[in-house]
Design a protein around this motif. Structure first.
Motif: not given
Ligand code: ATP
Ligand code: FE2
Length: 326
Positions: A129, A131-132, A161, A286
């Motif tokens: 898992y 994510s950001g 990011d 999310d």
């Molecule tokens: P969480 O609450 O689960 O931590 P989040 O708020 O980070 O989620 P998400 O939409 O799940 O939101 O994820 C966003 C992240 O995914 C950002 O860090 C973004 O840069 C990354 N991301 C989106 N597309 C890509 C990609 N093609 N390659 C790498 N990272 C990506």
């Protein structure tokens, strides 16, 4: 039974509606985009409050339901940013009180896994898992989702990011880094940090920024950043897979959109004869549907909560939740 789920741990305010057969009747998301820089928790929370009503109305409309048709309200109680969590929780409590239906807290990370199992039909995967806000390798064992490995500092999405921001690329950085990485040709050595089963990305991020300031080609840095970070993620997932002897691997979270990471994970799974799953993008990110479905699973397997017990938990760990439905 029909469950309405509210997500609001970070950028996204989401409302999903599901029924007990696993049909997703609605999944509306509203995403806060900071004008510049990173996420400001209080601004994101204000965004959630301002968008809650519209999201609710849109979700009911898209499900062709009336508010009175909802039998259960679920919400993401953590982990996440305090102000955002409290806003989503307040919306959930108000709705549950007004409708006079039960309320149930859901762990955000577990919801990512459960929606993947529902949609992809995976039974018992080792899940990466990413994510950001999160980076964890999770697998089910003895009544709980256990964390086999996780980041010791920043999550991988945050690493991408912040790197992007530092080198002048727009937010979110992940897709930008991926685009440039495709044009990179030369691997520039960067710190590869796996400690036991855990990961670390802050040194890697700092060093990648330094290479940029020293004049290295941005495309090569993006390529090297991805290769280094993803190899570490795949290594830890592979070891969890070998240790647990499971037959399935799942990749989820916002970073699962990355084609290179998918490719590396797929190859690793294939080498172990394991099936590989990535849910569609809508359900990797999310959203309210994953909260609704996980809340419904918990409730139909006996979980109950009084309103006073619906406190939010910013650092609620994946392995603290008893999984009644497995
Ligand atoms: P969480 O609450 O689960 O931590 P989040 O708020 O980070 O989620 P998400 O939409 O799940 O939101 O994820 C966003 C992240 O995914 C950002 O860090 C973004 O840069 C990354 N991301 C989106 N597309 C890509 C990609 N093609 N390659 C790498 N990272 C990506
Ligand atoms: Fe998430």
């Amino acid at each position: 039974m029909i469950c309405l789920g509210i997500e609001g741990t970070a950028h996204t305010f989401g409302i999903g509606i599901v029924d007990s057969r696993g049909n997703i009747l609605a999944n509306v998301t509203k995403t806060y985009l900071p004008k510049q820089g990173g996420i400001h928790p209080r601004e994101a929370a204000q965004f959630h409050a301002a968008n809650a009503k519209t999201a609710l109305v849109e979700a009911l409309k898209s499900a062709k339901l009336k508010a009175r048709d909802i039998d259960l309200v679920a919400f993401s109680a953590g982990p996440g940013l305090g102000p955002c969590l409290r806003t989503a929780a307040t919306a959930a409590r108000a709705l549950a009180c007004w409708l006079d239906v039960p309320i149930i807290s859901v762990n955000h990370c577990i919801a990512h896994i459960e929606i993947g199992r529902l949609i992809e039909g995976a039974k018992d995967p080792v899940t990466l898992y990413v994510s950001g806000g999160n980076t964890q390798v999770i697998a089910f064992d003895a009544g709980r989702y256990r964390v086999f490995g996780e980041t010791l500092d920043i999550p991988i999405g945050n690493c991408l990011d912040v790197f992007a921001r530092e080198v002048g690329l727009p937010h979110p950085g992940g897709p930008q880094v991926e685009r440039l990485a495709r044009e990179g040709e030369n691997y520039i050595p960067l710190p590869y940090v796996v400690k036991g089963m855990d990961l670390s990305f802050s040194g890697l991020m700092t060093e990648a920024v330094r290479k940029y300031k020293d004049g290295a080609d941005l495309r090569d840095i993006c390529f090297s950043l991805q290769e280094t970070a993803f190899a570490a993620l795949v290594e830890v997932t592979e070891r969890a897979l070998a240790h647990t002897e499971k037959r399935e691997v799942m990749l989820t979270g916002g970073v699962a959109a990355n084609q290179r990471l998918r490719e590396m994970m797929r190859l690793m799974a294939e080498e172990h004869g394991a099936r590989f799953y990535v849910p569609p993008r809508e359900f990797c990110q999310d959203c309210g549907a994953n909260i609704a479905w996980t809340g419904l699973l918990a409730y139909t397997h006996g979980a109950r909560q009084r309103l006073e017990e619906t406190v939010v938990r910013q650092r609620w760990r994946t392995d603290e939740v008893d999984i009644l439905w497995r």
